[in-house]
Design an enzyme around this catalytic site. Structure first.
Site, PDB file in Angstrom:
ATOM      1  N   GLU A 259       0.824  -1.209   0.000  1.00  0.00           N
ATOM      2  CA  GLU A 259       0.000   0.000   0.000  1.00  0.00           C
ATOM      3  C   GLU A 259       0.861   1.263   0.000  1.00  0.00           C
ATOM      4  OE1 GLU A 259      -2.957  -0.010  -0.750  1.00  0.00           O
ATOM      5  OE2 GLU A 259      -3.519  -2.080  -0.388  1.00  0.00           O
TER       6      GLU A 259
ATOM      7  N   ASP B 251      -8.835   5.811  -1.857  1.00  0.00           N
ATOM      8  CA  ASP B 251      -7.754   6.359  -2.688  1.00  0.00           C
ATOM      9  C   ASP B 251      -8.404   6.874  -3.974  1.00  0.00           C
ATOM     10  OD1 ASP B 251      -8.450   4.063  -4.017  1.00  0.00           O
ATOM     11  OD2 ASP B 251      -6.448   3.180  -4.051  1.00  0.00           O
TER      12      ASP B 251
ATOM     13  N   TYR C 264      -5.774   6.106   4.965  1.00  0.00           N
ATOM     14  CA  TYR C 264      -5.879   5.101   3.901  1.00  0.00           C
ATOM     15  C   TYR C 264      -5.067   3.844   4.251  1.00  0.00           C
ATOM     16  CZ  TYR C 264      -5.132   2.512  -0.283  1.00  0.00           C
ATOM     17  OH  TYR C 264      -5.073   1.470  -1.162  1.00  0.00           O
TER      18      TYR C 264
END
Ligand code: SF4
Length: 344
Positions: free
Chosen positions: A16, A117, A99
């Site tokens: 990520e 996102d 996030y």
């Protein structure tokens, strides 16, 4: 994608972080190589930051690597090497934003937390025909609320990954594949025949022109480089260079920089120019050739000789662009007639 199917929080975290600002196709080989070098969080925490930046070199946005490394050290030191599984603790680690927290905790630990996102925001905007752009803070707040309201209690990690991949592979920014979309019958933008109107285009950031001068100083197959400092490129290496204000002459600015680094040198203009763009900055670089008139300082942490062919440190993108010029400088240095030292 090599990280899909894994529930290992370290691998999810790494993927990520790499995918922020970087396309899947670009990040994938880096992800594999990084894991090969730092197979678990302890290995990452033990590694010197220079090794981590070297493994990251080419991916850009190096702050991500520094934060990940700092967070790994906190986890190793304070949490026995296990990635924390609560939002309070994990979210307090360096570089972990909302996030990353949602992705790692929902996929790795099944916590019902949302992710948002660019891909997810686009899907939500189209599904509900919401004229919201994720880059506007007020719009982002509404999108986060929508994303959180949709997360199921069961398998939230699967849900989040499904949304991310729908955005990445089907509901793409241009030419979305609505005919193959599993969400088509619930999609308000599709029903209105107005897919292209969602999400609205984000405001454009004006680009900025910047002048810079660099000095290429070569010796025995190596080029002299300095360590950059500052928010963007901190800890990366490139030939000594200086930003030039409007009307500022390059040579005196470079001489002053080299002197401050303890590098007395003669400089000559090469007449070569390199154009380099980083995000919204368009940089025009004047290349100067330098010859040291004295030995560089010993044991300096800011200056070192770096192999021009295979640098052993993380080099900035501009430093890599300058590679061919550096090799030419090396060839010139090697073919220059040597002055004989007089024997008394
Ligand atoms: Fe996106 Fe089209 Fe699917 Fe709607 S139907 S979610 S616009 S791909």
């Amino acid at each position: 994608m090599p990280w899909r199917g894994s529930k290992d929080p370290y691998r999810i975290w790494l993927s990520e972080v790499m995918l922020q600002q970087t396309q899947v196709a670009t990040a994938t080989p880096y992800y594999r190589a990084f894991l090969h070098r730092f197979p678990d969080l302890d290995a990452l925490a033990r590694a010197p930051i220079d090794d981590v930046l070297h493994a990251w070199a080419g991916l850009g946005y190096y702050r991500r690597a520094r934060m990940l490394h700092a967070a790994a050290q906190v986890v190793a030191r304070e949490h026995g090497g296990r990635v924390p599984d609560t939002a309070e603790v994990f979210g307090a680690l360096p570089g972990v934003g909302r996030y990353t927290m949602g992705a790692v905790l929902s996929i790795g630990y099944g916590r019902p937390l949302a992710v948002l996102d660019g891909n997810v925001a686009r899907v939500l905007s189209r599904l509900e025909a919401l004229p919201l752009a994720v880059k506007r803070p007020a719009d982002a707040r509404v999108l986060w609320t929508r994303a959180a309201a949709l997360v199921p209690a069961r398998d939230p990690g699967d849900w989040n990954q499904a949304l991310m991949e729908l955005g990445a592979l089907v509901c793409t920014p241009r030419a979305p594949r609505c005919d193959a979309c599993p969400a088509r019958r619930w999609c308000a933008a599709f029903a209105r025949g107005a897919v292209a109107a969602f999400p609205p285009a984000p405001p454009k950031r004006a680009s900025e022109r910047v002048r810079r001068a660099v000095a290429l100083i070569a010796r025995a197959g190596r080029v002299l480089m300095t360590r950059r400092e500052g928010a963007l490129l901190d800890g990366l290496w490139e030939p000594p260079g200086v930003e030039l204000a409007d009307g500022m002459a390059a040579k005196p600015a470079l001489v002053a920089l080299l002197r401050a680094l303890g590098l007395p040198a003669r400089l000559a203009a090469s007449g070569e120019r390199v154009r380099h763009t980083i995000t919204h900055r368009r940089i025009e670089v004047e290349v100067w050739r330098g010859t040291l008139t004295d030995a560089p300082p010993r044991g300096s942490k800011r200056v070192r000789w770096v192999s021009a062919k295979s640098p052993e440190v993380a080099v900035t993108a501009l430093g890599r662009r300058l590679g061919p010029f550096a090799l030419a400088a090396i060839r010139r240095a090697e073919s220059a007639p040597r002055t004989r030292r007089r024997v008394r």
